[in-house]
Design a protein around this motif. Structure first.
Motif, short mmCIF file in Angstrom:
data_model
loop_
_atom_site.label_atom_id
_atom_site.label_comp_id
_atom_site.label_asym_id
_atom_site.label_seq_id
_atom_site.Cartn_x
_atom_site.Cartn_y
_atom_site.Cartn_z
N LYS A 162 45.60 46.34 43.05
CA LYS A 162 45.15 46.86 44.34
C LYS A 162 44.46 45.78 45.18
O LYS A 162 44.47 45.82 46.40
CB LYS A 162 44.17 48.01 44.14
N GLY A 193 47.23 42.09 44.68
CA GLY A 193 48.67 42.22 44.84
C GLY A 193 49.43 42.04 43.54
O GLY A 193 48.83 41.93 42.46
N ARG A 248 48.72 32.76 46.00
CA ARG A 248 49.34 33.45 47.14
C ARG A 248 49.32 32.58 48.39
O ARG A 248 50.29 32.56 49.16
CB ARG A 248 48.60 34.77 47.43
#
Lengths: 309, 309, 309, 309, 309, 309
Positions: D168, D171, F276
């Motif tokens: 959550k 990712g 990310r």
């Protein structure tokens, strides 16, 4: 002179001249060596049709630039058909010792095996063309040692021969040592995909040849009736421990004499052959190579005639 | 039964019984094995006359205790005379392959050398009895591998044989590989002093066999007219680099093919033979040894008859 | 203006202009600093006559380019005559403290030695010009600290002075500490060959200054009658252990108080002087240097006047 | 009081009293705890009938010794029948949270999975009783954390729950994270053999749970039609990379977000639960545990009521 | 002879005799040395009244056992009153150089400081008895070096003296070097609590002397008007970097010349003094100590009279 | 088009054209992205007026060059006024989740705290605008993860949320875990100075955010009456141990359950978010990123639609 042929792309860059003309500079390799090429037209279109390390079809004209041949490329695009290994041989580098000799040694090693289960293991191995063709064709690594067609076989056979010799002095089960030597790097046939040049496959990057090797081996064993589980466990152990220590990616250290032998001989062959390839390409002067990044050293080449003869 | 003989002291402790009687408990080794001994009288006097690892003269009576022989020692003291290596053989363990065989292999290796300078190097080496006698008599280490009279020779010859074989596959100068293999551990003859058991000398602890080795080698070279300095430097390099990496005490990594071969084969022989000695003494069950502190692992012994025969 | 003189080549590259003209770009150093040079003619011929780090003879014309002087080189070739150290001084950088002062301190240290054997050791050392001349002339390293003529002496004397002071607080044999400090880096005179610029010799690369140092020391001792073997072993131990741990190339850790003192003070002097040289060349702003690759850090220079004065 | 029952042998030693009487001292564990036992008769005969870590049948009389119960053993021998996991529960320790709760959470996690292929993977997994029974019954490790029946399930479910929560915030593909969490330690069911106590199997020692895990997983996938090879490769990657770095036995570092999440959460759960078990057994005083060898630290237990309530 | 006195408990164990009698065996230290004691009565009651490392009050009778004095203890319990440092001196070991001499050197160092801000820093430091009393009284470590009352002061002063000397050779701001040397270990006064023997405090274990040191320093600075923030940052940097590398618990490497000097000299003093204490207690023979666990080596003591005098 | 605005300088270089014209090439970042700029006039004058990473005022004309906008800069100079954080927002990048949401979560976490002392700690924290404004505004790092305004808050809140969830499974004191999570990186507000771009402050480089964090925390505690010292020590311990091991700059390993939780969750959040950000900028193809220097790996991005939907 027109040159229309298959190559591996080993470098690819897009640049702009002073006059704002875009062009690509490309290095292409086939069996005869490496050649430079330039794309001066349709740059935007062509540059999306291939990538570095791809196997490409090239249309071009050859000219001399500063006394070296250079291609003026008019068309270049990725080959998407899957080439057979035989076709690949036409333009990828091959090993030095000659495939025939090495295959003969390989067969000789198999013939010397006494253990019935290990004999049937390799009998089955030889029959599965999806395995044996790749085992005969693949390089032993992407860029460090035995980087040529047939390199994996050459490396595996050399390790087996030296390891067999070592058994005479330090003991160990000869059949297991030979089988372990021949299969220790078998995962490389899944770790790489050479149909578009020498590259790692996705699963190769995600899993590595050690994990892929045990899975290939397990597959092989599954096809044989009643393969003894102890021998199977030991051979898997040799595969996963051949890097010797955890830091080098082996989930287990070598724990039996046979695994220790394969580990040290594998190291010896890979390292020395890697140094020899470095010596071929990167001598700084007659005695010293340039610094080798991976091995963190320069290397010294003993001069010819050092014994005065 | 009276036992009056020479032994090596392998354990020595002083204790007190419930009744306040002081006694010494001692373990003694000679060629026939290890025996326990007790000193019940003149403890204070005798305990200052020798130490652990000393070669001692013992007067005692043998008796059975819990079905094992035990010595009741009445006198025990250090031998201060320097024993010749021949005398030592009478009560120190010897190697397994037989000295004659190993010496023959050693001579065979020397005979195969082509290089005139290396031939004269070993010709001189063989003539210096201060060197050759120790090289033939010493163990290869105090407590890890080849821990027996002649172990140094056995190890050096085995490395040379395997390394010579490796040259056939990975290349390298055969004469330098053989000479480097035979001399890589030569410093051990100064690192240890075996006349009172297998012990480190003071200079051995301070300098180590790598530094002592280059100095012995330099001494050897000095006696030969016009020994080529390049060969001398390479052989010294093999000696100092044979541990392979700085962390293991080599001031240089192996930088030439010949040094790489000696390093890996030395590792292989030392490690496998060390594991074999551990397997002899420390099996936990039929398959597994106990944990080996130095090697940080248990080891697995392939069961006899695994191939079903 | 014609410039015909000796220089060290510190950079050498061959390039091609837009118009396909080949030229070499070269950096040359002498006592006055570094100057850029270009070769526009006979490039193919001249570029084989010398290498980076060579001592060369240059014929050229000087001109200004972007307000900096630049040489237009018409001839450049390696000096093959062996220059004496005195000649070298004419164009190689020298230390800051002044050789006379440092030599005086060196003599003062020798005069303070009480031990008869160590006194005779240095008496002999001073008489061997093949040793003492190099010890006085060499830099302490190729590129890290004390990189100038006389740097080895300056470093050795500074270590000896600080180590002597440390003995007052932590104890240890003062004569051995001084001798060990002065000789710990003696192997550098064989590790480098400075007659063609500051470069490693072949034996320097193969053996390193630690191994070379003990051999020089042993040679020195051999010339002295009855030099006590214990002192000899301890001084050799200080030489081989001065890097402190195996990872830094010491085959032994320091095992006596004297060796520990030399190790820490050597570290202190080499590191701080290395940082100071980095501060001289590579400040990013007033307070911070750029990142130092070897030391893996930036360094901070305490601003002048920080105490408000 | 007669005690005739099954136990796990956790210690076994043979000693001799002052009066030369041989006896065995044994520690035995069942669900109620650990009890000491002595064998005073038929020692030579009985001591060969069982080993440490064996599951044994014991005949004995219980008595009090220094206020603690002790067994006077008259017969003790290894159970060679293979016990079912259900039978094992009768005398092996179980987890704290209660199996029913944990299994419910496990089912809840499976129900939340959206991916059709992963749903069918676990559908098949649940149907293979050779897998699921062991997955529900095994401990998570031999001696570090979750060392009780059901520990593997408890650990796997806890990792999955926390990892799902992490998705959550950071990712990642939730289904892959859950599947990877539940299967990351699946190799433990082959690495251990718990039918004779919590012990490593031979193949467990030779291959480790990481290699065994990918093989179990591959077996599982082979039974499912057209399982997507990309998902298969990623889940295998999570299994082999969950130790995080090569030094800890992972042949690959985590290379995708999902593998990173499983790695960190697995570490968190294993380490914290290991510390909690250490806190249960090894408090030195109210605040501090004793030193934990594996974790190389003492641990501090926050005192109850620290917030003043 | 009755012995009723304060001691530190250095060992504590409870045992049972053959006849089932429980007793405690205890080692007790005061200024005169270590003495053995036994508790034969009220064992269950007394053993809960104190712990190892506690300062205890003992009632006992002294007797000779095997020619050594031994206490027959009738009462023993922890002292809960907080003793003043002066009282502690009565039974804890003190340093060798004499406190007066060391304090004089400390004052001499302070007097030599030029920087007004650093002068006022130490003026304030001397006035805060909560700091200065502990700084004068504490040992420099629990068990490695300078383990005696006044050891922290002795170590800090020795580092300052040697570092000041080093500045003459390698440069650096002398006042900052002295201040950094004197304060680098100041966190030790919070890391340990010596009122019940030399022990770590809870906050010492949780935070370590490096973090505690910067906090004490910040507290000190806060009391001084307008202390220059740059000097404050540099001195904090010296405190946190004095272990030299991250692996040894320094969150920063030394980044200025002053921090480098303090780091190396601190290492030198701590290590050499630690080796000297090891030499005092643990010689195996005349030349060699036993193996030192922390330093991973044996140490060699240069024999007296080595120079032939 | 005239562009007169504030930017951060992210690259700055001075070059010379073929025609000997000096110019600067500059990269400038504001909230809308990065733009290239050139200075063609007054180069010598302007280049001294600003540095890389400075916040500058720029006067320029915008033009298109190879279809990308480029600034022709006529004036550029450092802003020396200190901008408020509000002003900074106008041209520095912000986080993705939206500040309002994250602040709301932050308040929610505070509201859930039960411990009176920790409640008062954060009550005070919120009132000190010198702390809270920076805590809300700063990025979490200079260049690795959460590199945007509000990143520190976002990271701290995410760690707190996940850590709170973990407490449900592995236990631990929830209030301490939340407080430790929110404060673990608080030192970053002193380690960086963002008023001139995202840069390290001098004290940040010298002391690091771990040391600075405990000092900020201590300052905070000092303002609260009778804050319990145990809670204070534990929270400081969480701050200094959050990097987990000494090699990563933590002077202490995590020693309590609460510190372990914060450490692992911090690692998870920082590493995954760092990966990310790398995936956003550096994909080599659809599946793989380029090599990440700090993390020493490529990363694999799971393709969308992998589950066949």
């Amino acid at each position: 002179m027109d040159v229309n042929d298959l190559f591996i792309v080993t470098k690819k860059g897009t640049f702009t001249t002073k006059n704002n003309t875009k062009y690509m500079s490309i290095a292409l390799r086939d069996t005869t060596g490496v050649i430079e090429g330039k794309v001066w037209e349709r740059v935007d279109e062509l540059q999306d049709l291939f990538d570095k390390n791809d196997l490409v079809h090239v249309k071009s004209k050859s000219r001399l630039y500063q006394e070296k041949p250079q291609l003026n490329i008019t068309d270049i695009r990725r080959i998407d058909d899957i080439l057979s290994l035989d076709e690949l041989k036409a333009f990828l580098p091959e090993g030095l010792r000659g495939n025939d000799l090495v295959r003969e040694e390989f067969m000789g090693l198999l013939n010397g095996i006494q253990s019935p289960s290990i004999r049937s293991l390799f009998a089955s191995f030889k029959e599965q063309s999806s395995l044996i063709d790749k085992f005969f064709a693949y390089p032993a690594s992407i860029g460090v040692h035995h980087v040529y067609l047939g390199g994996l076989l050459e490396h595996s056979v050399a390790v087996a021969q030296m390891a067999k010799e070592a058994v005479k002095f330090v003991g160990g089960d000869q059949d297991i040592v030979i089988a372990g030597s021949l299969l220790h790097d078998i995962g490389k046939i899944d770790e790489m995909d050479i149909r578009g040049g020498f590259r790692y496959s996705d699963k190769g990057r995600l899993l590595g040849h050690i994990s892929l090797g045990v899975m290939i081996f397990e597959d092989l064993v599954r096809k044989i009736n009643d393969f003894p589980s102890q021998i199977s466990d030991i051979l898997k152990h040799i595969i996963i421990s051949h890097h010797g220590v955890e830091e080098w990616g082996s989930p287990r250290k070598p724990m039996c004499i046979e695994a220790l032998i394969v580990h040290y001989i594998d190291n010896l062959d890979a390292k020395v052959m890697g140094v020899r390839e470095h010596m071929k390409e990167s001598m700084e002067d007659e005695l010293w190579t340039t610094y080798h990044r991976l091995y963190e050293s320069r290397f010294y080449k003993i001069p010819v005639g050092i014994h005065g003869d």
